[in-house]
Scaffold this active site. Structure first.
Site, PDB file in Angstrom:
ATOM      1  N   GLU A   1      31.109  48.660   8.009  1.00  9.98           N
ATOM      2  CA  GLU A   1      30.186  48.059   8.972  1.00  9.98           C
ATOM      3  C   GLU A   1      30.898  47.427  10.172  1.00  9.98           C
ATOM      4  OE1 GLU A   1      27.433  45.489   6.938  1.00  9.98           O
ATOM      5  OE2 GLU A   1      26.431  47.171   5.958  1.00  9.98           O
TER       6      GLU A   1
ATOM      7  N   GLU B   1      25.970  52.316   1.035  1.00 14.87           N
ATOM      8  CA  GLU B   1      25.166  51.183   0.564  1.00 14.87           C
ATOM      9  C   GLU B   1      23.690  51.524   0.732  1.00 14.87           C
ATOM     10  OE1 GLU B   1      25.920  47.334   2.257  1.00 14.87           O
ATOM     11  OE2 GLU B   1      28.099  47.552   2.159  1.00 14.87           O
TER      12      GLU B   1
ATOM     13  N   GLU C   1      26.224  36.681  -1.304  1.00 15.09           N
ATOM     14  CA  GLU C   1      25.687  37.467  -0.190  1.00 15.09           C
ATOM     15  C   GLU C   1      25.992  36.804   1.148  1.00 15.09           C
ATOM     16  OE1 GLU C   1      24.273  40.790   1.366  1.00 15.09           O
ATOM     17  OE2 GLU C   1      24.519  40.476  -0.784  1.00 15.09           O
ATOM     18  N   TRP C   2      27.301  36.702   1.458  1.00 12.95           N
ATOM     19  CA  TRP C   2      27.760  36.212   2.744  1.00 12.95           C
ATOM     20  C   TRP C   2      27.134  34.864   3.103  1.00 12.95           C
ATOM     21  CZ3 TRP C   2      32.016  38.615   3.753  1.00 12.95           C
ATOM     22  CH2 TRP C   2      32.190  39.912   3.284  1.00 12.95           C
TER      23      TRP C   2
ATOM     24  N   PHE D   1      20.694  41.272  -4.709  1.00  6.68           N
ATOM     25  CA  PHE D   1      20.554  42.710  -4.514  1.00  6.68           C
ATOM     26  C   PHE D   1      20.886  43.505  -5.772  1.00  6.68           C
ATOM     27  CE2 PHE D   1      20.631  41.433  -0.135  1.00  6.68           C
ATOM     28  CZ  PHE D   1      20.048  42.457   0.593  1.00  6.68           C
TER      29      PHE D   1
END
Length: 394
Positions: free
Chosen positions: A60, A264, A320-321, A329
């Site tokens: 990404e 993903e 998650e960041w 997820f």
């Protein structure tokens, strides 16, 4: 992993730059990053190349360059604006291309004059995140906006790897701040992806401005105010199964990649983080997501799109960041309050193991005995060391 039959796909860079490089030359903004990345890749090939055949240079890069060095909302938090994000992308692309050439074209004395690719039989790709943009209406401005939006986000990185340069639309709209490639750099870049990784989650509508071809306004509702799809826990993610079909067709028709990997794909179920375990693992929202997306992915494959490999995001609930543990997820539940981080298979994990991930691994689609075996093994608190669950990482 190898001992348990898991084939590794290794990402070299997932937003985790060593602090010393950020301090020395401003990270990806500095051209010094390119040579340092090549040195890093060399270390990886030397030490892991005999066991890894699938490499992704960057995960990404849009996030790296827009959120880290453009808006500055992700670490290292450098709000350099659009000039910063495009300089970041420029250096990143050249680092990718030189890594690809190193792997495929540079003879290595320690390998008897063979290249890494010849000796290790591997491939180099990249993982790009993208949302499908559907024109809000059939008006020319909306059609142009949707096309431009995809070129601005996906084409920014994919076009140079396949065609050697940025999309014409991007160069026209950002001609004052977008760096340019020399002819030598264009030749270096062109054809530097053995496979194209796509991280895909959702889609939006695109509204345009008839007086500005560089304008694109993403929307989550159509012209009548109807949602494009159900909202996940993540505010940016709506469930739009047909989006992955359209995205795959677009990628195939524009780039003709030899291989596409879905690197993903997944969803955060609403409210799941606050649910007790036995409620959270009954994740019908996620099961429906995967059913719809995989049906549409299979439709694209049947029409000739060369998708070879699929990764569900994610194997288990994770950090998650910026959202921490508030968005889940995983297809396996993780109890973050337990010192053992107890893992329990969700219904989505059962669904994927039974209907999707068994395909191509010697399972007969019509074998009820095998399917019952999966169900029995997944009863109760299934741990992640089940062989059929390990296949989920492939």
């Amino acid at each position: 992993m190898l001992a348990n039959g898991i084939k590794p796909y290794v990402t070299m860079f997932h937003w985790d730059l060593p602090q010393i490089l950020q301090d020395n030359y401003d990270g990806l903004i500095g051209k010094e990053f390119i040579n340092d990345f090549i040195n890093y890749a060399t270390v990886l090939f030397e030490n892991f190349g005999d066991r890894v055949q699938d490499w992704m240079t960057f995960n990404e890069p849009w996030v790296t360059c827009v959120l880290q060095y453009g808006q500055g909302v992700f670490a290292p938090g450098k709000p350099y604006g659009e000039a910063g994000q495009y300089q970041c992308g420029h250096n990143l692309l050249l680092a990718h291309a030189r890594t690809y050439r190193l792997y495929h074209e540079t003879p290595q004395l320690q390998l008897g004059g063979l290249t890494y690719a010849q000796a290790q039989k591997g491939k180099i790709g990249i993982a790009l995140n993208i949302e499908w943009l559907e024109p809000l209406t059939s008006k020319p401005a909306d059609v142009v906006a949707a096309k431009y939006g995809i070129e601005k986000n996906l084409g920014w990185f994919a076009d140079p790897l396949y065609f050697g340069d940025y999309p014409a639309s991007l160069k026209a709209c950002y001609q004052k701040i977008l760096p340019s490639f020399t002819l030598e750099e264009q030749q270096l870049l062109r054809g530097t992806a053995d496979f194209l990784g796509i991280n895909f989650y959702t889609a939006k509508y695109a509204a345009g401005n008839p007086n500005d071809t560089c304008s694109v306004e993403p929307r989550e509702q159509d012209q009548y105010g109807r949602d494009i799809g159900p909202l996940a826990e993540s505010g940016w993610l709506r469930v739009v199964p047909w989006g992955i079909y359209k995205m795959m067709k677009y990628v195939d028709q524009r780039y003709h990649p030899a291989e596409i990997i879905i690197t993903e794909n997944g969803v955060s179920a609403p409210g799941e983080a606050a649910m007790p375990v036995q409620q959270a693992i009954r994740d019908k929202f996620r099961v429906d997501y995967y059913r719809g997306y995989l049906d549409n992915l299979c439709k694209a494959i049947k029409e000739g799109v060369k998708v070879s490999t699929y990764f569900a995001w994610s194997y288990m609930d994770n950090f998650e960041w910026k959202e921490g543990y508030t968005q889940r997820f995983g297809i396996n539940h993780v109890d973050f309050d337990s010192p053992y981080r107890t893992r329990t298979t969700k219904d989505s994990g059962r669904f994927l193991a039974k209907h999707f991930f068994s395909i191509g691994h010697g399972w007969e689609a019509g074998s009820e005995q095998q399917h019952q075996g999966i169900d029995r093994q997944m009863e109760g608190n299934a741990s992640i060391d089940r062989p059929h669950l390990e296949d989920l990482s492939q």
